[in-house]
Enzyme design. Structure first.
Site, PDB file in Angstrom:
ATOM      1  N   PRO A   2       0.927  -1.342   0.157  1.00  0.00           N
ATOM      2  CA  PRO A   2      -0.193   0.034   0.199  1.00  0.00           C
ATOM      3  C   PRO A   2       0.619   0.779  -0.127  1.00  0.00           C
ATOM      4  O   PRO A   2       1.565   1.285   1.015  1.00  0.00           O
ATOM      5  CB  PRO A   2      -1.109  -0.177   1.290  1.00  0.00           C
ATOM      6  CG  PRO A   2      -0.928  -2.047   1.533  1.00  0.00           C
ATOM      7  CD  PRO A   2       0.502  -2.534   1.313  1.00  0.00           C
ATOM      8  N   GLU A   3       0.568   1.890  -0.892  1.00  0.00           N
ATOM      9  CA  GLU A   3       1.889   3.243  -1.534  1.00  0.00           C
ATOM     10  C   GLU A   3       0.552   4.337  -1.457  1.00  0.00           C
ATOM     11  O   GLU A   3      -0.742   3.915  -1.559  1.00  0.00           O
ATOM     12  CB  GLU A   3       2.739   3.248  -1.979  1.00  0.00           C
ATOM     13  CG  GLU A   3       3.335   2.347  -1.468  1.00  0.00           C
ATOM     14  CD  GLU A   3       5.034   2.554  -1.991  1.00  0.00           C
ATOM     15  OE1 GLU A   3       5.314   3.616  -3.141  1.00  0.00           O
ATOM     16  OE2 GLU A   3       5.122   1.430  -2.269  1.00  0.00           O
ATOM     17  N   LYS A  51      -0.583   8.130   2.192  1.00  0.00           N
ATOM     18  CA  LYS A  51      -1.137   6.415   2.726  1.00  0.00           C
ATOM     19  C   LYS A  51      -2.260   6.163   3.753  1.00  0.00           C
ATOM     20  O   LYS A  51      -2.346   4.780   4.345  1.00  0.00           O
ATOM     21  CB  LYS A  51       0.410   5.879   3.466  1.00  0.00           C
ATOM     22  CG  LYS A  51       1.747   6.201   2.286  1.00  0.00           C
ATOM     23  CD  LYS A  51       2.450   5.308   3.020  1.00  0.00           C
ATOM     24  CE  LYS A  51       3.675   6.163   2.385  1.00  0.00           C
ATOM     25  NZ  LYS A  51       4.800   4.293   3.001  1.00  0.00           N
ATOM     26  N   ASN A 166       8.464   2.640  -0.432  1.00  0.00           N
ATOM     27  CA  ASN A 166       9.972   1.568  -0.730  1.00  0.00           C
ATOM     28  C   ASN A 166       9.250   1.925  -2.207  1.00  0.00           C
ATOM     29  O   ASN A 166      10.878   1.772  -2.846  1.00  0.00           O
ATOM     30  CB  ASN A 166       9.347   0.825  -0.164  1.00  0.00           C
ATOM     31  CG  ASN A 166      10.251   0.706   0.667  1.00  0.00           C
ATOM     32  OD1 ASN A 166      10.602   0.888   1.583  1.00  0.00           O
ATOM     33  ND2 ASN A 166      10.910  -0.400   1.217  1.00  0.00           N
ATOM     34  N   ARG A 267      14.605   0.582   5.753  1.00  0.00           N
ATOM     35  CA  ARG A 267      13.708   0.000   4.543  1.00  0.00           C
ATOM     36  C   ARG A 267      14.598   0.072   3.261  1.00  0.00           C
ATOM     37  O   ARG A 267      15.976  -0.033   3.077  1.00  0.00           O
ATOM     38  CB  ARG A 267      12.739   1.110   4.705  1.00  0.00           C
ATOM     39  CG  ARG A 267      11.721   2.320   5.420  1.00  0.00           C
ATOM     40  CD  ARG A 267      11.013   0.529   6.136  1.00  0.00           C
ATOM     41  NE  ARG A 267      10.395   0.109   4.928  1.00  0.00           N
ATOM     42  CZ  ARG A 267       8.773   1.080   5.425  1.00  0.00           C
ATOM     43  NH1 ARG A 267       8.929   2.197   6.009  1.00  0.00           N
ATOM     44  NH2 ARG A 267       8.348   0.865   3.633  1.00  0.00           N
TER      45      ARG A 267
END
Length: 290
Positions: A2-3, A51, A166, A267
């Protein structure tokens, strides 16, 4: 994962079913807050902010969810079999004809709309890359405030711009040939502005529905499609350039794509060492390039 584009598509898929509908039931199985007081109220709107997903009710209450890595929203016709276990449901929102279910969301909150501006999680969000009123100058100002932070960490900070995760981080920096590990201060305002602009365009390109709004295709189905950050990708090649391709040849130069972890959250950042060579850091006393 999910972005910003994922949450935008979820809001656009849920909106036609929920907006204007009267709440038949609202259960929050993983929260100590009660949702039954909203039974009988109407859903005013469904909105994505970076988000985050916000569902506004006509009594001034807002349901806030953040999916992080594990959460998902599904939309079902009344009586339709769920695709996931009821035991994993974090939100169950029933309206006439539909049930919207959020599974495994680590953040589920009921807030007052009047408190959103000062909220610790939502009030500090940077400009939303998918918002109609996106302010690129404010985004650049916020990015410049993190001049000593590596670019790959800074662009993920939701206080700078909201919506980049990411995947887009790695793809965006690759497309602009920027070193993720150099501090923000080594880059010119022009380079950073171009990067922000490309980020907005990449997210916008991935929120086009494949069906007309309101067409029902199962759980958020009419917005399901492959996220693409490359143009004209060939058969057999992934629609992304570097993300998830550690050890594979770069599509542009043939060098092996690498992955390193960044920031306190460790990350993953995927990059091509040849297309994105190290950028020499200037002295902190030097003025930033323009």
């Amino acid at each position: 994962m999910p972005e910003g584009d994922t949450l935008f598509r979820i809001a656009a898929a849920l909106g036609p079913a929920l907006e204007g509908a009267r709440v038949l039931a609202l259960e929050l199985p993983r929260s100590d807050r009660r949702g039954d007081r909203l039974v009988g109220r109407r859903v005013e709107r469904v909105e994505a902010r970076g988000k985050n997903l916000l569902i506004f009710f006509d009594d001034g209450i807002v349901l806030h969810t953040h999916l992080r890595m594990s959460g998902a929203w599904h939309l079902y016709r009344e009586g339709e079999r769920w695709k996931r276990s009821e035991a994993s449901a974090s939100v169950i929102l029933a309206v006439p004809g539909y049930v919207a279910v959020c599974f495994r969301a680590p953040i589920v909150r009921l807030l007052r709309a009047s408190s959103l501006r000062g909220d610790a999680l939502l009030g500090s969000l940077g400009p939303d890359l998918l918002a109609d009123g996106f302010d690129p100058a404010e985004a650049l100002r916020r990015l410049r405030a993190l001049d000593e932070v590596p670019l790959g960490v800074a662009i993920m900070d939701q206080r700078v711009v909201a919506g980049i995760g990411n995947v887009y981080k790695s793809e965006l920096l690759f497309r602009k040939r920027l070193d993720p590990f150099a501090p923000v201060r080594v880059y010119s305002d022009g380079e950073l502005s171009d990067m922000i602009d490309l980020g907005r365009r990449l997210l916008q390109a991935n929120v086009e529905p494949r069906d007309a709004a309101g067409t029902y295709r199962g759980p958020t189905g009419h917005y399901l499609h492959t996220r693409t950050t490359r143009t004209g990708f060939d058969r057999g090649r992934r629609p992304v350039s570097v993300y998830g391709r550690e050890g594979h040849a770069c599509y542009e130069c043939g060098a092996a794509v690498q992955m390193r972890r960044q920031g306190t959250m460790m990350r993953s950042t995927y990059f091509c060492p040849r297309c994105q060579p190290p950028r020499a850091a200037r002295s902190a006393a030097e003025p930033p390039p323009v």
